[in-house]
Design a protein around this motif. Sequence first.
Motif, PDB file in Angstrom:
ATOM      1  N   SER A 118      38.688  55.871  33.270  1.00  0.00           N
ATOM      2  CA  SER A 118      37.357  56.535  32.354  1.00  0.00           C
ATOM      3  C   SER A 118      37.523  55.761  31.030  1.00  0.00           C
ATOM      4  N   THR A 119      38.747  54.781  30.397  1.00  0.00           N
ATOM      5  CA  THR A 119      38.098  54.559  28.967  1.00  0.00           C
ATOM      6  C   THR A 119      38.238  52.839  29.260  1.00  0.00           C
ATOM      7  N   ALA A 120      38.982  52.217  30.734  1.00  0.00           N
ATOM      8  CA  ALA A 120      38.301  50.901  31.186  1.00  0.00           C
ATOM      9  C   ALA A 120      36.823  51.077  31.089  1.00  0.00           C
ATOM     10  N   ALA A 121      36.258  52.244  31.923  1.00  0.00           N
ATOM     11  CA  ALA A 121      34.781  51.755  32.306  1.00  0.00           C
ATOM     12  C   ALA A 121      33.949  51.935  31.264  1.00  0.00           C
ATOM     13  N   ALA A 122      34.282  52.809  30.222  1.00  0.00           N
ATOM     14  CA  ALA A 122      33.795  53.169  28.944  1.00  0.00           C
ATOM     15  C   ALA A 122      33.417  51.835  27.952  1.00  0.00           C
ATOM     16  N   ILE A 123      34.771  51.142  28.270  1.00  0.00           N
ATOM     17  CA  ILE A 123      35.140  49.665  27.344  1.00  0.00           C
ATOM     18  C   ILE A 123      33.282  49.060  27.109  1.00  0.00           C
ATOM     19  N   ARG A 146      42.326  50.855  43.998  1.00  0.00           N
ATOM     20  CA  ARG A 146      41.036  50.794  44.841  1.00  0.00           C
ATOM     21  C   ARG A 146      40.221  50.729  43.729  1.00  0.00           C
ATOM     22  N   ILE A 147      40.572  52.287  42.884  1.00  0.00           N
ATOM     23  CA  ILE A 147      39.019  52.371  41.490  1.00  0.00           C
ATOM     24  C   ILE A 147      39.508  51.648  40.913  1.00  0.00           C
ATOM     25  N   LEU A 148      40.451  50.930  39.962  1.00  0.00           N
ATOM     26  CA  LEU A 148      40.565  49.655  38.983  1.00  0.00           C
ATOM     27  C   LEU A 148      39.313  48.265  40.039  1.00  0.00           C
ATOM     28  N   PHE A 165      35.969  46.086  38.029  1.00  0.00           N
ATOM     29  CA  PHE A 165      36.364  44.706  37.994  1.00  0.00           C
ATOM     30  C   PHE A 165      35.163  44.142  38.868  1.00  0.00           C
ATOM     31  N   GLN A 166      35.090  44.411  40.635  1.00  0.00           N
ATOM     32  CA  GLN A 166      33.957  44.014  41.464  1.00  0.00           C
ATOM     33  C   GLN A 166      32.201  44.387  40.924  1.00  0.00           C
ATOM     34  N   LEU A 168      31.575  44.832  37.644  1.00  0.00           N
ATOM     35  CA  LEU A 168      32.248  44.212  36.129  1.00  0.00           C
ATOM     36  C   LEU A 168      30.792  42.554  36.501  1.00  0.00           C
ATOM     37  N   PHE A 169      31.530  41.262  37.853  1.00  0.00           N
ATOM     38  CA  PHE A 169      30.684  40.280  38.101  1.00  0.00           C
ATOM     39  C   PHE A 169      29.570  41.165  38.522  1.00  0.00           C
ATOM     40  N   THR A 170      28.867  42.118  39.179  1.00  0.00           N
ATOM     41  CA  THR A 170      27.447  42.851  40.644  1.00  0.00           C
ATOM     42  C   THR A 170      26.705  43.071  39.690  1.00  0.00           C
ATOM     43  N   GLU A 171      27.048  43.912  37.877  1.00  0.00           N
ATOM     44  CA  GLU A 171      26.662  44.503  37.137  1.00  0.00           C
ATOM     45  C   GLU A 171      25.961  43.486  35.950  1.00  0.00           C
ATOM     46  N   ARG A 172      27.471  42.853  35.113  1.00  0.00           N
ATOM     47  CA  ARG A 172      27.250  42.561  34.214  1.00  0.00           C
ATOM     48  C   ARG A 172      27.739  40.655  33.742  1.00  0.00           C
ATOM     49  N   PRO A 173      27.728  40.633  34.871  1.00  0.00           N
ATOM     50  CA  PRO A 173      27.483  38.806  35.265  1.00  0.00           C
ATOM     51  C   PRO A 173      27.820  37.829  34.165  1.00  0.00           C
ATOM     52  N   LEU A 174      26.740  38.466  33.090  1.00  0.00           N
ATOM     53  CA  LEU A 174      26.985  37.379  32.477  1.00  0.00           C
ATOM     54  C   LEU A 174      28.241  37.161  30.982  1.00  0.00           C
ATOM     55  N   LEU A 175      28.495  38.700  31.010  1.00  0.00           N
ATOM     56  CA  LEU A 175      29.627  39.261  30.340  1.00  0.00           C
ATOM     57  C   LEU A 175      30.482  38.543  31.030  1.00  0.00           C
ATOM     58  N   VAL A 176      30.943  38.115  32.371  1.00  0.00           N
ATOM     59  CA  VAL A 176      32.445  38.257  32.964  1.00  0.00           C
ATOM     60  C   VAL A 176      32.250  36.113  32.666  1.00  0.00           C
TER      61      VAL A 176
END
Length: 400
Positions: A227-232, A306-308, A312-313, A315-323
């Motif tokens: 939950s903390t990772a998703a919030a960050i 799997r959830i972790l 990260f998956q 992150l790549f598909t929704e925020r690619p500019l950040l990654v």
Amino acid sequence: MIISCYNEEHTILQVIDEVSAVLPQAHIAVFDNNSTDSSKSLVLGRIQMLANSANIDGGGGTYQSFIESSAPESKNKVPKTQDFAAKINVESKRAESKRLDSASLDSPANDTTLFNATSITPTSINPASIIPTSINSVSTIMPNGGRLSLFSTTTQGKGAVIADAFALLDADIYVMIDGDTQYDTAFLPQALAHFCQNQLDMLNIARATINDSVHRKGHSFGNKLLSTAAAIFFGKNFGDMLSGYRIFSRAFVKSFPAQSKGFEIETELSVFALQQNLRVDEIEAPYKSRPEGSFSKLHTFRDGFRILFMIFQLLFTERPLLVFGFLSVLSFAVSLIIGVDIFMEFLETSRVARFPTLFVCVGLGVIGVVLGVAGMLAHLVVKGSKEARRMAYLNHKKIL
């Protein structure tokens, strides 16, 4: 009302009864996910019992039921009365009363149709409107005016169940709950009132444990960590991102591109809501212990990884500019650190003595440029995808 069920023979009927008690006019859709115990048989038996009760009432009955046959039927053929009720009149006054429906099936007819269902909306039941479908399911109208349906999802995993439910069911409000009696169904009317009053698209009902024995330590720690990772990475901090007790709007459901197959579906639901800037909120409800004989299907480490990985998956598909931007800056930084000595040496001697190091430095610089360009291109693609999802959302959005 979407109830996911996998080997819940000790609890599934209790969940159905509890939901029916607090939401008597809801459509309760049980999705069996290849159960190896008697869960499916128990639900089917309940449907058959309700259908037989309708038969006993005769023409003056107040509910209608249908059940699929084992052999193919023609498109316009209705199951016989002795096969769990073919035609029973519904009282008009009851049909016009307001009701909460969690689903109304809408599938095109074909020559292999086996199932028939009435068209139900949140405000009425129209038994004259028969919508055939070839989905492997059975359904019956309950005495209190609601409906009980049993669907079979052959692809293993909770994510596959939710994907099927969102695709097959048609309603204004959807409630997702597990079939293990741990979630407090008595809290539903209050949660639905909060959902409608605030015009939400998703209401996450966090689990408030009533004793320490409910959660395994590994589960609690993993939930907080994820939950903390998703919030960050994605913004809003859900106190319980992995809760399986949620309420959705029609617009959310019909614009959600379900990709997950397992327990990571809760993460995908949360991230989708945040990335689309939808109206979300979170409230707490009691979370009870499992009854004796019932056990959790969640594997602490396997499903946790799997959830972790899903985070990260996404992150790549929704925020690619950040990654890609981070990777690009990292490549440039390493290239500069390595190249400083070579550059200073060149200024002093006008020669480059370490060509391999120079090649690595230049290579990392080129990789940094490529990653930066890839991030910008991916960002444009994702932006277009978000706009398409937003249009799909707006096409189904309405005030509750």
